[in-house]
Design a protein around this motif. Structure first.
Motif, PDB file in Angstrom:
ATOM      1  N   PRO A 125       0.813  -1.230   0.000  1.00 28.81           N
ATOM      2  CA  PRO A 125       0.000   0.000   0.000  1.00 28.81           C
ATOM      3  C   PRO A 125       0.838   1.268   0.000  1.00 28.81           C
ATOM      4  O   PRO A 125       0.454   2.268  -0.605  1.00 28.81           O
ATOM      5  CB  PRO A 125      -0.824  -0.132   1.287  1.00 28.81           C
ATOM      6  N   LEU A 126       2.004   1.246   0.683  1.00 23.99           N
ATOM      7  CA  LEU A 126       2.859   2.424   0.677  1.00 23.99           C
ATOM      8  C   LEU A 126       3.466   2.652  -0.702  1.00 23.99           C
ATOM      9  O   LEU A 126       3.631   3.804  -1.134  1.00 23.99           O
ATOM     10  CB  LEU A 126       3.972   2.260   1.722  1.00 23.99           C
ATOM     11  N   MET A 127       3.813   1.560  -1.411  1.00 28.10           N
ATOM     12  CA  MET A 127       4.312   1.708  -2.773  1.00 28.10           C
ATOM     13  C   MET A 127       3.224   2.271  -3.677  1.00 28.10           C
ATOM     14  O   MET A 127       3.482   3.135  -4.526  1.00 28.10           O
ATOM     15  CB  MET A 127       4.799   0.352  -3.292  1.00 28.10           C
ATOM     16  N   ALA A 128       1.993   1.783  -3.490  1.00 26.18           N
ATOM     17  CA  ALA A 128       0.876   2.320  -4.275  1.00 26.18           C
ATOM     18  C   ALA A 128       0.658   3.793  -3.952  1.00 26.18           C
ATOM     19  O   ALA A 128       0.363   4.606  -4.840  1.00 26.18           O
ATOM     20  CB  ALA A 128      -0.394   1.513  -3.996  1.00 26.18           C
ATOM     21  N   LEU A 129       0.817   4.163  -2.668  1.00 29.29           N
ATOM     22  CA  LEU A 129       0.667   5.562  -2.280  1.00 29.29           C
ATOM     23  C   LEU A 129       1.766   6.408  -2.911  1.00 29.29           C
ATOM     24  O   LEU A 129       1.509   7.533  -3.376  1.00 29.29           O
ATOM     25  CB  LEU A 129       0.726   5.675  -0.756  1.00 29.29           C
ATOM     26  N   GLN A 130       2.982   5.884  -2.969  1.00 32.71           N
ATOM     27  CA  GLN A 130       4.074   6.619  -3.614  1.00 32.71           C
ATOM     28  C   GLN A 130       3.789   6.827  -5.090  1.00 32.71           C
ATOM     29  O   GLN A 130       4.002   7.923  -5.627  1.00 32.71           O
ATOM     30  CB  GLN A 130       5.382   5.856  -3.423  1.00 32.71           C
ATOM     31  N   GLN A 131       3.300   5.789  -5.769  1.00 32.73           N
ATOM     32  CA  GLN A 131       2.960   5.929  -7.179  1.00 32.73           C
ATOM     33  C   GLN A 131       1.833   6.940  -7.370  1.00 32.73           C
ATOM     34  O   GLN A 131       1.843   7.727  -8.320  1.00 32.73           O
ATOM     35  CB  GLN A 131       2.568   4.573  -7.754  1.00 32.73           C
ATOM     36  N   GLY A 132       0.871   6.917  -6.441  1.00 31.16           N
ATOM     37  CA  GLY A 132      -0.215   7.887  -6.533  1.00 31.16           C
ATOM     38  C   GLY A 132       0.280   9.311  -6.364  1.00 31.16           C
ATOM     39  O   GLY A 132      -0.171  10.223  -7.069  1.00 31.16           O
ATOM     40  N   LEU A 133       1.227   9.524  -5.446  1.00 33.31           N
ATOM     41  CA  LEU A 133       1.798  10.864  -5.259  1.00 33.31           C
ATOM     42  C   LEU A 133       2.585  11.299  -6.483  1.00 33.31           C
ATOM     43  O   LEU A 133       2.546  12.480  -6.873  1.00 33.31           O
ATOM     44  CB  LEU A 133       2.688  10.869  -4.014  1.00 33.31           C
ATOM     45  N   ASN A 134       3.332  10.365  -7.099  1.00 35.36           N
ATOM     46  CA  ASN A 134       4.051  10.702  -8.331  1.00 35.36           C
ATOM     47  C   ASN A 134       3.080  11.088  -9.438  1.00 35.36           C
ATOM     48  O   ASN A 134       3.311  12.053 -10.177  1.00 35.36           O
ATOM     49  CB  ASN A 134       4.915   9.521  -8.778  1.00 35.36           C
ATOM     50  N   THR A 135       1.996  10.311  -9.552  1.00 36.96           N
ATOM     51  CA  THR A 135       0.989  10.636 -10.561  1.00 36.96           C
ATOM     52  C   THR A 135       0.361  12.002 -10.288  1.00 36.96           C
ATOM     53  O   THR A 135       0.120  12.792 -11.217  1.00 36.96           O
ATOM     54  CB  THR A 135      -0.104   9.556 -10.584  1.00 36.96           C
ATOM     55  N   LEU A 136       0.122  12.291  -9.018  1.00 37.91           N
ATOM     56  CA  LEU A 136      -0.449  13.587  -8.647  1.00 37.91           C
ATOM     57  C   LEU A 136       0.529  14.712  -8.952  1.00 37.91           C
ATOM     58  O   LEU A 136       0.146  15.755  -9.495  1.00 37.91           O
ATOM     59  CB  LEU A 136      -0.800  13.563  -7.158  1.00 37.91           C
ATOM     60  N   ARG A 137       1.789  14.519  -8.626  1.00 37.23           N
ATOM     61  CA  ARG A 137       2.780  15.556  -8.864  1.00 37.23           C
ATOM     62  C   ARG A 137       3.003  15.795 -10.351  1.00 37.23           C
ATOM     63  O   ARG A 137       3.268  16.919 -10.779  1.00 37.23           O
ATOM     64  CB  ARG A 137       4.103  15.164  -8.195  1.00 37.23           C
ATOM     65  N   GLU A 138       2.922  14.727 -11.148  1.00 30.61           N
ATOM     66  CA  GLU A 138       3.114  14.867 -12.583  1.00 30.61           C
ATOM     67  C   GLU A 138       1.885  15.394 -13.289  1.00 30.61           C
ATOM     68  O   GLU A 138       1.897  15.601 -14.500  1.00 30.61           O
ATOM     69  CB  GLU A 138       3.503  13.505 -13.174  1.00 30.61           C
ATOM     70  N   GLY A 139       0.795  15.594 -12.548  1.00 23.02           N
ATOM     71  CA  GLY A 139      -0.388  16.204 -13.138  1.00 23.02           C
ATOM     72  C   GLY A 139      -1.325  15.242 -13.828  1.00 23.02           C
ATOM     73  O   GLY A 139      -2.236  15.673 -14.535  1.00 23.02           O
ATOM     74  N   ARG A 140      -1.171  13.947 -13.631  1.00 23.26           N
ATOM     75  CA  ARG A 140      -2.068  12.989 -14.283  1.00 23.26           C
ATOM     76  C   ARG A 140      -3.405  12.889 -13.567  1.00 23.26           C
ATOM     77  O   ARG A 140      -4.366  12.368 -14.123  1.00 23.26           O
ATOM     78  CB  ARG A 140      -1.408  11.609 -14.319  1.00 23.26           C
ATOM     79  N   THR A 141      -3.452  13.349 -12.331  1.00 28.22           N
ATOM     80  CA  THR A 141      -4.696  13.339 -11.576  1.00 28.22           C
ATOM     81  C   THR A 141      -4.653  14.482 -10.580  1.00 28.22           C
ATOM     82  O   THR A 141      -3.592  15.089 -10.357  1.00 28.22           O
ATOM     83  CB  THR A 141      -4.879  11.998 -10.830  1.00 28.22           C
ATOM     84  N   THR A 142      -5.788  14.807 -10.031  1.00 25.66           N
ATOM     85  CA  THR A 142      -5.854  15.904  -9.059  1.00 25.66           C
ATOM     86  C   THR A 142      -6.119  15.408  -7.646  1.00 25.66           C
ATOM     87  O   THR A 142      -6.154  16.223  -6.726  1.00 25.66           O
ATOM     88  CB  THR A 142      -6.977  16.882  -9.455  1.00 25.66           C
TER      89      THR A 142
END
Length: 469
Positions: free
Chosen positions: A203-220
């Motif tokens: 889950p922490l790896m998934a959270l890290q990927q989610g933060l990367n996606t958020l930072r890269e602008g793929r989601t809000t």
């Protein structure tokens, strides 16, 4: 994650696995020591129990003849090893009546021509002592001894001994089997710990990927199903994002209200000054109105930059934005018949920021180029890779080049200062490139002015953070 020692020690996975390895290894060692000790003690207890039975059997066959000499009927003993030389099972009778012990008064045929060299010790009647000593052929023997009194004046010491070789081999075999079993168990436990850590940290790896996606602008927003321990963190983080959007929206509204509130009286003053231009007050009013407008535009732009820059989940297509700005500039400067061209570039190039900021930067630069151009403005767009492994995002590069008079190299830093205009005959407030410079700096980009290779005009280069495709 860094592969160096510092990065390795800072890894949660490494810490959990190291602690598990240390704890399980220590437990296996302690278990091995305890189990080996218990097994050895159990084997020796059983060994001595069987030896005590042999001692009782020999004692039962002990008697005295008419002269008072000891007598043991060897044929009455049931174990055939008593009769086989050096068989590993022995008995011996010593006379300890006098101060000088007579060894081997009687002994089993298995001892052949040797004797058991027992240590001198004091035995109470009926008491059994155990010893370990060397036997025939340097074998190790376990010995049990007791005293026997056929009558008050006579005292004999009867001892039986057995070879420890088979017992020691059994203990050694058990130790090898125990070591192999514990090593296998250790490997299985480490594999289970690795799987547990991998599943637990997923889950922490998934959270890290989610933060990367958020930072890269793929989601809000952070999305996905997380364990209850992590879901609370995700919900709180999304609440912060919602609150941030609310604050930004309120700031924009207040800035817009301020602009409308100030621009109306400034417009009235400007119109009044134009109607009364015969007085000495009119030029002063117009000058102050223009200065006030410049300050309003400047501070509104700075307020918007501070409120919006660095928000996660933003990405703007650069080519699409430039296409819209080109259409606007063609209408604004239609009377000059400028040739504004946009080279075909990678339409996947996206700016990692807010659309209004990108339009502000590109619009100011493009408008400045159109004001100074003689006949043509040329725009190029492409992407640049990150210049170092530590940079997680690449760059988008935009070049806007005009064929105007250009400017000397020593004057280029001055035009980036607020309110500076090199030519007062050209309309404008002198804030355009200064605002662009501030916006570019806030986003961590670069703004560069240079003379094109053809030797005339001005080329403005913008390097801005790019969102991953």
């Amino acid at each position: 994650m860094s592969s160096g020692p510092q990065g390795l020690m800072g890894s949660l996975r490494f810490r959990l696995l190291a602690a598990t390895l240390l704890g399980v290894s220590l437990a296996m060692v302690l278990a091995g020591v305890v189990l080996n000790g218990l097994f050895h003690e159990h084997v020796m207890r059983q060994f001595e129990k069987g030896l005590a039975q042999q001692l009782d059997q020999v004692t039962a066959r002990l008697s005295a003849d008419a002269q008072g000499q000891p007598l043991i009927d060897a044929q009455a003993l049931s174990d055939p090893r008593w009769q086989r030389p050096y068989s590993g099972l022995y008995w011996q009778l010593d006379d300890v009546t006098s101060a000088t012990t007579q060894l081997g008064v009687l002994r089993s045929r298995s001892l052949w021509d040797t004797q058991l060299a027992l240590p001198a010790d004091v035995l109470r009647d009926g008491e059994i002592h155990a010893h370990e000593l060397s036997g025939p052929g340097d074998s190790r023997l376990r010995v049990l001894e007791r005293t026997v009194r056929p009558h008050e004046q006579v005292r004999w010491r009867l001892s039986v001994a057995a070879d420890l070789n088979d017992t020691n081999e059994a203990v050694a075999g058990f130790q090898r089997m125990l070591a192999t079993s514990l090593a296998s168990l250790l490997l299985l436990l480490l594999a289970a710990a690795w799987a547990q850590v991998a599943v637990g940290l997923r889950p922490l790896m998934a959270l890290q990927q989610g933060l990367n996606t958020l930072r890269e602008g793929r989601t809000t927003r952070l999305a996905g199903d997380y364990p209850s321990e992590v879901q609370a963190l995700v919900d709180n983080f999304n609440s912060v994002l919602d609150r941030n959007d609310e604050v930004v929206g309120r700031a924009r509204t207040q800035a817009g209200n301020l602009a409308h509130a100030l621009k109306t009286p400034l417009t009235v003053l400007d119109q009044a000054s134009r109607q009364t231009n015969t007085t000495s007050l009119a030029p002063l009013v117009r000058e102050q109105v223009q200065r006030a407008r410049r300050h309003i535009d400047w501070h509104l732009a700075r307020a918007r930059m501070a409120a919006t820059t660095g928000l996660p989940g933003q990405r703007v297509p650069v080519v699409h934005t430039l296409q819209g700005l080109v259409r606007v500039m063609q209408r604004v400067h239609a009377e000059r018949d400028l040739a504004i061209t946009l080279e075909e570039g990678d339409e996947r190039v996206q700016f990692a920021g807010e659309a209004q900021d990108l339009q502000e930067m590109l619009g100011n630069v493009l408008d400045n180029a159109c004001q100074w151009a003689h006949s043509a403005v040329h725009i190029r767009v492409w992407s640049e890779q990150a210049v170092s492994s530590s940079a997680s995002l690449g760059r988008c590069r935009v070049e806007i080049e005009d064929d105007g008079p250009g400017m000397p190299a020593e004057q280029m830093p001055r035009v980036l200062q607020r309110g500076v205009r090199l030519d007062e005959s050209v309309p404008g407030s002198g804030l355009g490139l200064a605002i662009v410079q501030d916006l570019v700096a806030v986003y961590g980009g670069e703004l560069q002015l240079q003379t094109p290779a053809k030797g005339r005009g001005l080329c403005v280069t913008l390097r801005l953070p790019a969102a991953s495709a």
